[in-house]
Design a protein around this motif. Structure first.
Motif, mmCIF file in Angstrom:
data_model
loop_
_atom_site.group_PDB
_atom_site.id
_atom_site.type_symbol
_atom_site.label_atom_id
_atom_site.label_comp_id
_atom_site.label_asym_id
_atom_site.label_seq_id
_atom_site.Cartn_x
_atom_site.Cartn_y
_atom_site.Cartn_z
ATOM 1 N N VAL A 251 0.833 -1.200 0.000
ATOM 2 C CA VAL A 251 0.000 0.000 0.000
ATOM 3 C C VAL A 251 0.868 1.249 0.000
ATOM 4 O O VAL A 251 0.602 2.231 -0.708
ATOM 5 N N VAL A 252 1.949 1.232 0.796
ATOM 6 C CA VAL A 252 2.891 2.352 0.819
ATOM 7 C C VAL A 252 3.527 2.523 -0.553
ATOM 8 O O VAL A 252 3.670 3.646 -1.062
ATOM 9 N N LEU A 253 3.904 1.411 -1.175
ATOM 10 C CA LEU A 253 4.525 1.461 -2.498
ATOM 11 C C LEU A 253 3.575 2.065 -3.521
ATOM 12 O O LEU A 253 3.977 2.893 -4.355
ATOM 13 N N GLY A 254 2.297 1.684 -3.474
ATOM 14 C CA GLY A 254 1.317 2.241 -4.395
ATOM 15 C C GLY A 254 1.149 3.738 -4.219
ATOM 16 O O GLY A 254 1.062 4.489 -5.194
ATOM 17 N N ALA A 255 1.093 4.189 -2.960
ATOM 18 C CA ALA A 255 0.981 5.630 -2.702
ATOM 19 C C ALA A 255 2.201 6.379 -3.212
ATOM 20 O O ALA A 255 2.094 7.488 -3.751
ATOM 21 N N LEU A 256 3.378 5.771 -3.061
ATOM 22 C CA LEU A 256 4.608 6.390 -3.565
ATOM 23 C C LEU A 256 4.564 6.528 -5.079
ATOM 24 O O LEU A 256 5.014 7.538 -5.636
ATOM 25 N N MET A 257 4.012 5.531 -5.782
ATOM 26 C CA MET A 257 3.925 5.599 -7.231
ATOM 27 C C MET A 257 3.043 6.763 -7.675
ATOM 28 O O MET A 257 3.352 7.451 -8.649
ATOM 29 N N VAL A 258 1.939 6.972 -6.978
ATOM 30 C CA VAL A 258 1.051 8.093 -7.319
ATOM 31 C C VAL A 258 1.746 9.420 -7.048
ATOM 32 O O VAL A 258 1.703 10.348 -7.865
ATOM 33 N N SER A 259 2.409 9.530 -5.899
ATOM 34 C CA SER A 259 3.072 10.794 -5.561
ATOM 35 C C SER A 259 4.227 11.096 -6.513
ATOM 36 O O SER A 259 4.512 12.260 -6.800
#
Length: 332
Positions: A251-259
């Motif tokens: 989930v953290v990785l996905g948020a990082l991709m969006v940011s």
């Protein structure tokens, strides 16, 4: 793909070129402005509702061992990224020592993170590589391959995260989960298509608007994917290490991709406020906003600011010792 400007090129078709590009320059400022407004609104809304005392308390609770682990992963990430320009070295047959090119890449990356791609990603590379003997055309090709390497890995990691539904946009974004999954699938298709082209294409060189584009061989393409995918996952591990318990790594990785893509679109140096706004919107429902912001501030200090301090010293050293050198390996 490597790009080489031929000695002579046919005159461009001005009318066709204008028709092809005319709509995008007019539309782009509006799109970027709307996106920047959205991010700014999210940031102001989150900042207004935060308990800043809670943020400071959460920062002070971070354990030295946690910070040390995040610092170690940061070193690993910057080391991986420093090898991106070696792809161009191999593709173009340059004779610059690998360690020297890795140093230039690492220094440029640190400045890129904090000052933006125009200054860090472009200006520093052109300046330092010129002093080491590379021509502007060679620097452009090295930089182009490095950027391609970076975003190929992002496409794979982001596409997988979106496709698996690991990123759940809040209702205020007006983005349906199925739309994000479709985008994830498209990103994966683009990455796979590039790899297949590198493996199977019979024609490997094209003329595109006065430039010669050469498709890398299979081994080079696999190196591009391996370096970039590994680096994005390590960056995610840096942020995850600093996160409070209860937030899963995917989930953290996905948020990082969006940011990451949000920071590029808004053109804000260092993504100031963008990473925080995006992560607060995507992860704020799983952990307190104050604790989450403390983790994000620690991440910025560890991954952005500390490497910048080292990069300044390394840059001054490079300026002192750099001398023009033979840039092409004449032995083949």
């Amino acid at each position: 793909m490597a790009a080489r400007r031929p000695a002579a090129s046919p005159p461009a078709e001005p009318q066709a070129d204008t028709a092809q590009r005319g709509w995008w320059p007019r539309l782009r400022p509006w799109l970027f402005g709307a996106f920047a407004l959205l991010v700014g609104t999210l940031l102001v809304r989150q900042a207004r509702d935060l308990d800043w005392h809670e943020v400071w308390t959460a920062v002070r609770r971070l354990q030295p061992s946690t910070l040390a682990m995040a610092a170690g992963l940061t070193v690993l990430s910057h080391l991986i990224y420093s090898q991106y320009d070696l792809v161009g070295r191999h593709q173009l047959g340059l004779a610059l020592p690998p360690r020297r090119m890795m140093t230039v890449t690492a220094v440029s990356y640190a400045f890129n993170l904090n000052l933006g791609s125009l200054i860090g990603g472009f200006a520093f590379r052109y300046r330092l590589y010129a002093r080491l003997g590379l021509s502007p055309a060679e620097v452009t090709q090295v930089l182009g391959l490095s950027m391609l390497t970076n975003w190929l890995g992002w496409a794979v990691v982001a596409g997988t995260c979106f496709l698996l539904g690991l990123v759940r946009p809040p209702p205020s974004w007006g983005v349906a989960p199925v739309a994000l999954q479709a985008l994830g699938g498209a990103l994966c298709v683009v990455a796979v298509a590039y790899l297949i082209a590198c493996i199977a294409a019979r024609k490997r060189t094209w003329q595109v608007r006065g430039h010669e584009l050469t498709l890398p061989r299979t081994r080079v393409a696999l190196i591009q994917f391996g370096l970039s995918i590994g680096n994005w996952m390590v960056i995610g591990a840096v942020l995850y290490t600093l996160m409070p318990a209860g937030v899963a790594y995917p989930v953290v990785l996905g948020a990082l991709m969006v940011s990451a893509i949000a920071g590029v679109i808004t053109h804000i140096p260092a993504g100031l406020g963008v990473i925080e706004a995006v992560c607060l919107a995507l992860l704020g429902g799983q952990v307190g906003h104050g604790t989450l912001l403390a983790s994000l501030l620690a991440y910025r200090a560890v991954y952005y600011l500390a490497p910048l301090a080292l990069a300044i010293a390394a840059y001054l050293r490079l300026e002192a010792v750099a001398t023009p050198a033979a840039a092409r390996d004449t032995s083949g």
